[in-house]
Each structure stands twice: as structure tokens, then as C-alpha cells.
Design an enzyme around this catalytic site. Structure first.
Site, PDB file in Angstrom:
ATOM      1  CG  ASN A   1      -2.072  -7.004   0.013  1.00  0.00           C
ATOM      2  OD1 ASN A   1      -1.089  -7.743  -0.088  1.00  0.00           O
ATOM      3  ND2 ASN A   1      -2.877  -7.032   1.052  1.00  0.00           N
TER       4      ASN A   1
ATOM      5  CG  HIS B   1      -4.391  -0.202   2.454  1.00  0.00           C
ATOM      6  ND1 HIS B   1      -5.066  -0.096   1.254  1.00  0.00           N
ATOM      7  CD2 HIS B   1      -4.393  -1.517   2.769  1.00  0.00           C
ATOM      8  CE1 HIS B   1      -5.464  -1.288   0.873  1.00  0.00           C
ATOM      9  NE2 HIS B   1      -5.056  -2.181   1.761  1.00  0.00           N
TER      10      HIS B   1
END
Ligand code: AMP
Length: 126
Positions: free
Chosen positions: A97, A110
Site C-alpha cells: 500500500n 512494507h
């Protein structure tokens, strides 16, 4: 505008040892640990040790060594945790995201590795 990195984000604090985590794998440039709010039986986060905000930031500014090392760790986690689709395995979904539209909560790049069950369609209606 270039990315500005907030070094008080929760993953920066994990990397500095200020917040506990239980790594499932680590390498020179990356760390993998379970998501604290798993969305499936397997939900691992892989993060670079370097100060990158998003996937595109990492791709643009990380060194070749960091980029290779990060992705080799992803492969290792997939192999070790039964997430690979090779050899008849069940596979996984990898999600990164970014920013407002990506609904990114933690501003340290991440990669979510999610699996252990059938995940359904990729996107839900907004
Ligand atoms: P994102 O929306 O892609 O930024 O996702 C951030 C993820 O970080 C969420 O899935 C959270 O559950 C996870 N998370 C937040 N704090 C921690 C923590 N201390 N340890 C592990 N995962 C965390």
C-alpha cells in the site's frame, strides 16, 4: 516533491529495537515479521532496513544490493512458510500500500505476504 521519511514510524522503531517484534527471517538489508493484525493464517510483513516510504520510493532510491537482498528475503519467507506457488503450493498475495489512495498506515515501505487460505478477489468495492 521527494519523499520525506518520518523516523518515528512504528517500523523504524521496530528496526531500532524500541518496539518488540518476532522476526521470522532477516538479512543484511531487510527484516520479516508477522503482522500484528493478521488478515489470514499467514500474514508476514517484509521491510527494508533503509528509510524508504513506499514501494516506488524503494525502487527509485535503494541500492541494487538492497533491492536484490529484499526480494531474496521475500523468496525465502515464501519458501519457508509454505507461501510459494511452485511445486503445487497454495501461493499467496503480495500487497504494498502507498499513500492516501493505497490507504497506507505505516510510512515505511512494507510488503504484505498473505496466504494460508483462499483470498478471493483482489479488490473490494470502495
Ligand atoms: P499498511 O496499511 O499497508 O500501512 O499496513 C500497516 C500494517 O502494519 C497493518 O497491517 C498493521 O496491522 C501492521 N502493524 C502495525 N503495527 C505493527 C507492529 N507493531 N507489529 C507488526 N505489525 C504492525
Amino acid at each position: 516533491m521527494p519523499y520525506e521519511y518520518d523516523d518515528q514510524n512504528v517500523f523504524a522503531r521496530i528496526l531500532r529495537g524500541e518496539i518488540p517484534s518476532t522476526p521470522v527471517a532477516e538479512s543484511e538489508h531487510a527484516l520479516a515479521f508477522p503482522d500484528i493484525t493478521p488478515q489470514a493464517p499467514e500474514h508476514i510483513l517484509v521491510i527494508p532496513r533503509g528509510p524508504y516510504v513506499t514501494f516506488d520510493h524503494f525502487c527509485a532510491e535503494a541500492s541494487d544490493a538492497e533491492i536484490v537482498d529484499f526480494h531474496r528475503l521475500v523468496a525465502r519467507v515464501c519458501a519457508e512458510r509454505g507461501l510459494t506457488a511452485a511445486d503445487g503450493g497454495e501461493g499467496h498475495r503480495a500487497i504494498a500500500n502507498a499513500g492516501r489512495n493505497g490507504v497506507q498506515e505505516v510510512p515505511h515501505y512494507h510488503l504484505h505476504l498473505i496466504g494460508g487460505r483462499r483470498l478471493g478477489r483482489m479488490l473490494q468495492p470502495a
